[in-house]
Design a protein around this motif. Structure first.
Motif, PDB file in Angstrom:
ATOM      1  N   GLU A 130       0.845  -1.189   0.000  1.00  0.00           N
ATOM      2  CA  GLU A 130       0.000   0.000   0.000  1.00  0.00           C
ATOM      3  C   GLU A 130       0.876   1.232   0.000  1.00  0.00           C
ATOM      4  OE1 GLU A 130      -1.681   0.842   4.191  1.00  0.00           O
ATOM      5  OE2 GLU A 130      -1.461  -1.334   4.104  1.00  0.00           O
ATOM      6  N   ALA A 131       0.300   2.356  -0.397  1.00  0.00           N
ATOM      7  CA  ALA A 131       1.074   3.587  -0.535  1.00  0.00           C
ATOM      8  C   ALA A 131       1.492   4.124   0.831  1.00  0.00           C
ATOM      9  CB  ALA A 131       0.257   4.630  -1.286  1.00  0.00           C
ATOM     10  N   ALA A 132       2.589   4.857   0.828  1.00  0.00           N
ATOM     11  CA  ALA A 132       3.101   5.523   2.031  1.00  0.00           C
ATOM     12  C   ALA A 132       3.828   6.782   1.569  1.00  0.00           C
ATOM     13  CB  ALA A 132       4.035   4.599   2.805  1.00  0.00           C
ATOM     14  N   ASN A 133       4.314   7.562   2.504  1.00  0.00           N
ATOM     15  CA  ASN A 133       5.240   8.636   2.159  1.00  0.00           C
ATOM     16  C   ASN A 133       6.049   9.003   3.391  1.00  0.00           C
ATOM     17  OD1 ASN A 133       3.700  10.396   3.718  1.00  0.00           O
ATOM     18  ND2 ASN A 133       3.167  11.768   2.048  1.00  0.00           N
ATOM     19  N   VAL A 134       6.846  10.083   3.297  1.00  0.00           N
ATOM     20  CA  VAL A 134       7.752  10.444   4.390  1.00  0.00           C
ATOM     21  C   VAL A 134       7.712  11.952   4.596  1.00  0.00           C
ATOM     22  CG1 VAL A 134      10.093  10.283   5.317  1.00  0.00           C
ATOM     23  CG2 VAL A 134       9.275   8.538   3.708  1.00  0.00           C
ATOM     24  N   HIS A 135       7.533  12.354   5.848  1.00  0.00           N
ATOM     25  CA  HIS A 135       7.606  13.763   6.236  1.00  0.00           C
ATOM     26  C   HIS A 135       8.733  13.941   7.228  1.00  0.00           C
ATOM     27  CE1 HIS A 135       6.688  17.711   7.734  1.00  0.00           C
ATOM     28  NE2 HIS A 135       6.275  17.272   8.919  1.00  0.00           N
ATOM     29  N   LEU A 136       9.638  14.884   6.947  1.00  0.00           N
ATOM     30  CA  LEU A 136      10.675  15.238   7.911  1.00  0.00           C
ATOM     31  C   LEU A 136      10.090  16.279   8.850  1.00  0.00           C
ATOM     32  CD1 LEU A 136      13.535  15.008   8.991  1.00  0.00           C
ATOM     33  CD2 LEU A 136      14.239  16.743   7.328  1.00  0.00           C
ATOM     34  N   HIS A 137       9.676  15.840  10.024  1.00  0.00           N
ATOM     35  CA  HIS A 137       8.934  16.687  10.947  1.00  0.00           C
ATOM     36  C   HIS A 137       9.871  17.736  11.547  1.00  0.00           C
ATOM     37  CE1 HIS A 137       5.569  17.175  13.959  1.00  0.00           C
ATOM     38  NE2 HIS A 137       6.548  17.909  14.474  1.00  0.00           N
ATOM     39  N   GLY A 138       9.540  19.001  11.284  1.00  0.00           N
ATOM     40  CA  GLY A 138      10.369  20.110  11.747  1.00  0.00           C
ATOM     41  C   GLY A 138      11.381  20.574  10.721  1.00  0.00           C
ATOM     42  N   GLY A 139      11.409  19.895   9.561  1.00  0.00           N
ATOM     43  CA  GLY A 139      12.404  20.227   8.557  1.00  0.00           C
ATOM     44  C   GLY A 139      12.015  21.416   7.699  1.00  0.00           C
ATOM     45  N   HIS A 140      13.016  22.215   7.341  1.00  0.00           N
ATOM     46  CA  HIS A 140      12.836  23.354   6.432  1.00  0.00           C
ATOM     47  C   HIS A 140      13.229  22.862   5.045  1.00  0.00           C
ATOM     48  CE1 HIS A 140      12.368  27.619   5.521  1.00  0.00           C
ATOM     49  NE2 HIS A 140      13.483  27.559   4.813  1.00  0.00           N
ATOM     50  N   VAL A 141      12.238  22.385   4.276  1.00  0.00           N
ATOM     51  CA  VAL A 141      12.510  21.686   3.026  1.00  0.00           C
ATOM     52  C   VAL A 141      11.571  22.190   1.938  1.00  0.00           C
ATOM     53  CG1 VAL A 141      13.259  19.645   4.318  1.00  0.00           C
ATOM     54  CG2 VAL A 141      10.913  19.775   3.464  1.00  0.00           C
ATOM     55  N   PRO A 142      11.941  21.992   0.651  1.00  0.00           N
ATOM     56  CA  PRO A 142      11.040  22.375  -0.442  1.00  0.00           C
ATOM     57  C   PRO A 142       9.738  21.582  -0.371  1.00  0.00           C
ATOM     58  CG  PRO A 142      13.270  21.929  -1.254  1.00  0.00           C
ATOM     59  CD  PRO A 142      13.232  21.472   0.166  1.00  0.00           C
ATOM     60  N   PRO A 143       8.642  22.140  -0.899  1.00  0.00           N
ATOM     61  CA  PRO A 143       7.339  21.485  -0.762  1.00  0.00           C
ATOM     62  C   PRO A 143       7.281  20.092  -1.365  1.00  0.00           C
ATOM     63  CG  PRO A 143       7.220  23.288  -2.346  1.00  0.00           C
ATOM     64  CD  PRO A 143       8.533  23.411  -1.648  1.00  0.00           C
ATOM     65  N   GLU A 144       7.994  19.870  -2.475  1.00  0.00           N
ATOM     66  CA  GLU A 144       7.939  18.562  -3.121  1.00  0.00           C
ATOM     67  C   GLU A 144       8.685  17.484  -2.320  1.00  0.00           C
ATOM     68  OE1 GLU A 144      11.230  20.941  -5.293  1.00  0.00           O
ATOM     69  OE2 GLU A 144       9.292  21.319  -4.309  1.00  0.00           O
ATOM     70  N   HIS A 145       9.421  17.908  -1.287  1.00  0.00           N
ATOM     71  CA  HIS A 145      10.152  16.960  -0.448  1.00  0.00           C
ATOM     72  C   HIS A 145       9.634  16.952   0.996  1.00  0.00           C
ATOM     73  CE1 HIS A 145      13.019  16.316  -3.680  1.00  0.00           C
ATOM     74  NE2 HIS A 145      13.120  17.631  -3.820  1.00  0.00           N
ATOM     75  N   ASP A 146       8.481  17.565   1.196  1.00  0.00           N
ATOM     76  CA  ASP A 146       7.949  17.714   2.555  1.00  0.00           C
ATOM     77  C   ASP A 146       7.069  16.536   2.980  1.00  0.00           C
ATOM     78  OD1 ASP A 146       7.570  19.373   4.957  1.00  0.00           O
ATOM     79  OD2 ASP A 146       5.482  19.494   4.289  1.00  0.00           O
ATOM     80  N   GLY A 147       6.728  15.667   2.052  1.00  0.00           N
ATOM     81  CA  GLY A 147       5.816  14.586   2.412  1.00  0.00           C
ATOM     82  C   GLY A 147       4.383  15.050   2.504  1.00  0.00           C
ATOM     83  N   HIS A 148       3.987  15.926   1.579  1.00  0.00           N
ATOM     84  CA  HIS A 148       2.594  16.376   1.533  1.00  0.00           C
ATOM     85  C   HIS A 148       1.688  15.154   1.404  1.00  0.00           C
ATOM     86  CE1 HIS A 148      -1.093  18.246   0.032  1.00  0.00           C
ATOM     87  NE2 HIS A 148      -0.614  19.426   0.464  1.00  0.00           N
ATOM     88  N   PRO A 149       0.513  15.166   2.051  1.00  0.00           N
ATOM     89  CA  PRO A 149      -0.363  13.983   2.017  1.00  0.00           C
ATOM     90  C   PRO A 149      -0.690  13.462   0.624  1.00  0.00           C
ATOM     91  CG  PRO A 149      -1.159  15.543   3.645  1.00  0.00           C
ATOM     92  CD  PRO A 149      -0.027  16.227   2.933  1.00  0.00           C
ATOM     93  N   ARG A 150      -0.653  14.325  -0.389  1.00  0.00           N
ATOM     94  CA  ARG A 150      -0.975  13.869  -1.748  1.00  0.00           C
ATOM     95  C   ARG A 150       0.220  13.204  -2.431  1.00  0.00           C
ATOM     96  NH1 ARG A 150      -0.536  19.584  -2.757  1.00  0.00           N
ATOM     97  NH2 ARG A 150       1.469  20.002  -3.746  1.00  0.00           N
TER      98      ARG A 150
END
Length: 488
Positions: A130-150
């Motif tokens: 099943e699908a998953a993704n990754v969010h670096l919590h507290g990270g100052h990162v570009p939006p495409e690398h933030d782990g947006h829910p989509r």
């Protein structure tokens, strides 16, 4: 019907191992949720064992320290890693291998260490079904690398995440953020520590190396046969884990240690104390304090972090020091087993916090439940359920804004607030000074019904869409999330 009275008495989502919804009473120290939908079939397979639940005997198992992930390539400008997302098993209860999820096949993922100014590139390979993704919590990162829910990593696919590590040394963590499954995925083990180090912090000579230890705290529920119960009343998550093990011991030398405490629970507030001792707190979500602070208690809501130093040199070999929680009881025991030299120190002055520019925009964020006839409530922010296609706030890049965070929740249920991309400063709580736990640079704060918290943030670096939400993950799962867009 789920009405106001029903939610006041409700403990929240109860899928159990079969996904059968029910309502149960909450307990102090656990934050209730209400959700009776979207229990993916994949989560039901946790019913594996039969017979009596194994007994947890305190202080018989060591607390593991998650290994530091080794890079595939390391240069002065960047480090490249590869990490899998997969189903695995873990011995949470003694003698039983429970089905879980893990980064790198580990129930608590490996620690990733980064350095300010040196980029981190991680190839996450999804080996699950099943699908998953990754969010670096507290990270100052570009939006495409933030782990947006989509932004999902579909089964069998690999996604590259780039983390610039432009921020100062701090304790972050990485976890799944796939909307609709984030609560279950994090609960089942998709989380790990991410530590950014910098030269100025290293110059303070704080405890380091083997004496700098991340401790990820969370709770979990088992049924009478020892099966992990994925969703039920949070008050039934009575087993507290330190780095994935219930009531472990950790052998220490009689010297100073730095512990990076991370609350990875879906929706619990810890009130942490040391038996017969105090913490020296040196940092919060976004890095070091301006000054070190002696404190008897550390309050951590879900996703918050605290960097503390504990000096065991005052204890003779053979001493035992216990980390306790006001609700969970004894969590972790430190066993002083040897003497050791120690050249580290804890300066009274650490480093100044960044200055706060003039704020030019005021906003209000209200987290609460909305009730519907003959149906479950929705979790909302400013009266709206999360919609990936809707932008709730449009923000000019570089702007400094003041947000008034509040909860007018009619149920009295507690929430907390997490803002992606930036760290903020807490200016006020309930019109008065911030609480001690609000100090420093923050990205997550607890909020009680009827409270107001005023924070200030500067939105630098990137344009694009990010989310903000309640980080009691079952609350964001049912819609308590919103979206901002930063524009040039």
């Amino acid at each position: 019907m789920l009405n106001r009275r029903g939610v006041l008495a409700a403990g929240g989502i109860a899928a159990g191992v079969f996904g059968v919804p029910k309502l149960l009473a909450p307990a102090e120290g656990h934050e209730s949720a209400t959700h009776t939908e979207h229990v993916p079939v994949a989560f039901q397979e946790s019913k594996t064992f039969s017979g009596a639940r194994p007994e947890i005997v305190p202080w018989t198992r060591p607390m593991p320290v998650p290994p530091v992930l080794k890079p595939l390539v390391s240069t002065s400008k960047q480090e490249v890693y590869q990490l899998s997302i997969e189903r695995t098993t873990a011995e949470v209860l003694p003698g039983l291998q429970s089905p879980v999820m893990g980064f790198g096949g580990q129930f608590v993922g490996p620690t990733i260490k980064a350095k300010t100014g040196r980029k981190t590139l991680i190839m996450f390979q999804n080996k699950m079904d099943e699908a998953a993704n990754v969010h670096l919590h507290g990270g100052h990162v570009p939006p495409e690398h933030d782990g947006h829910p989509r932004d999902l990593i579909e089964p069998g696919r690999t996604r590259l995440y780039l983390y610039p590590n432009s921020q100062q040394g701090t304790t972050l963590w990485y976890h799944d953020h796939s909307h609709g499954t984030e609560a279950a995925h994090v609960y089942l083990g998709l989380h790990g520590a991410y530590v950014i180090e910098d030269d100025s912090e290293r110059g303070l000579n704080l405890p380091s190396g083997a004496y700098d230890v991340p401790i990820m705290l969370r709770d979990i529920q088992f049924d009478d046969s020892g099966n992990i119960v994925v969703f039920d009343d949070p008050s039934k998550r009575t087993t507290v884990l330190a780095n994935g093990v219930p009531q472990p011991y950790f052998e220490v030398a009689a010297r100073k240690y730095r512990f990076r405490l991370i609350n990875t629970a879906n929706q619990r507030i810890f009130h942490l104390r040391l038996t017969g001792d105090k913490f020296t707190r040196i940092g919060s979500d976004g890095g070091l304090y301006a000054n070190s602070v002696e404190t008897e208690e550390i309050l951590l809501s879900s996703a918050e972090r605290a960097d503390v130093v504990v000096d065991f040199s005052k204890y003779p070999v053979g001493s035992k020091v216990t980390l306790t929680d006001s609700v969970g009881g004894e969590i972790l025991r430190f066993d002083v087993v040897r003497r050791a030299s120690d050249s580290s120190r804890v300066p009274a002055v650490l480093r100044p916090l960044p200055s706060m520019p003039l704020s030019t925009v005021d906003r209000e964020v209200d987290l609460f439940y909305v009730f519907k006839p003959n149906d479950r409530p929705d979790g909302v922010i400013n009266g709206k359920v999360f919609d990936m296609d809707r932008v709730d706030f449009t923000i000019k890049r570089g702007a400094t804004e003041t947000w008034l965070i509040k909860s007018s929740d009619p149920t009295g249920v507690k929430h907390n607030f997490h803002l992606h991309l930036v760290q903020f400063r807490v200016l006020e709580r309930n019109g008065g000074p911030p609480h001690p736990s609000d100090a420093g640079l923050k990205d997550t704060i607890p909020i009680t019904a009827g409270e107001t918290v005023k924070v200030q943030a500067t939105f630098t670096g990137y344009t694009g869409r990010y989310v903000y939400h309640c980080h009691f993950l079952e609350h964001s799962w049912i819609g308590m999330m919103a979206q901002l867009e930063i524009v040039p």
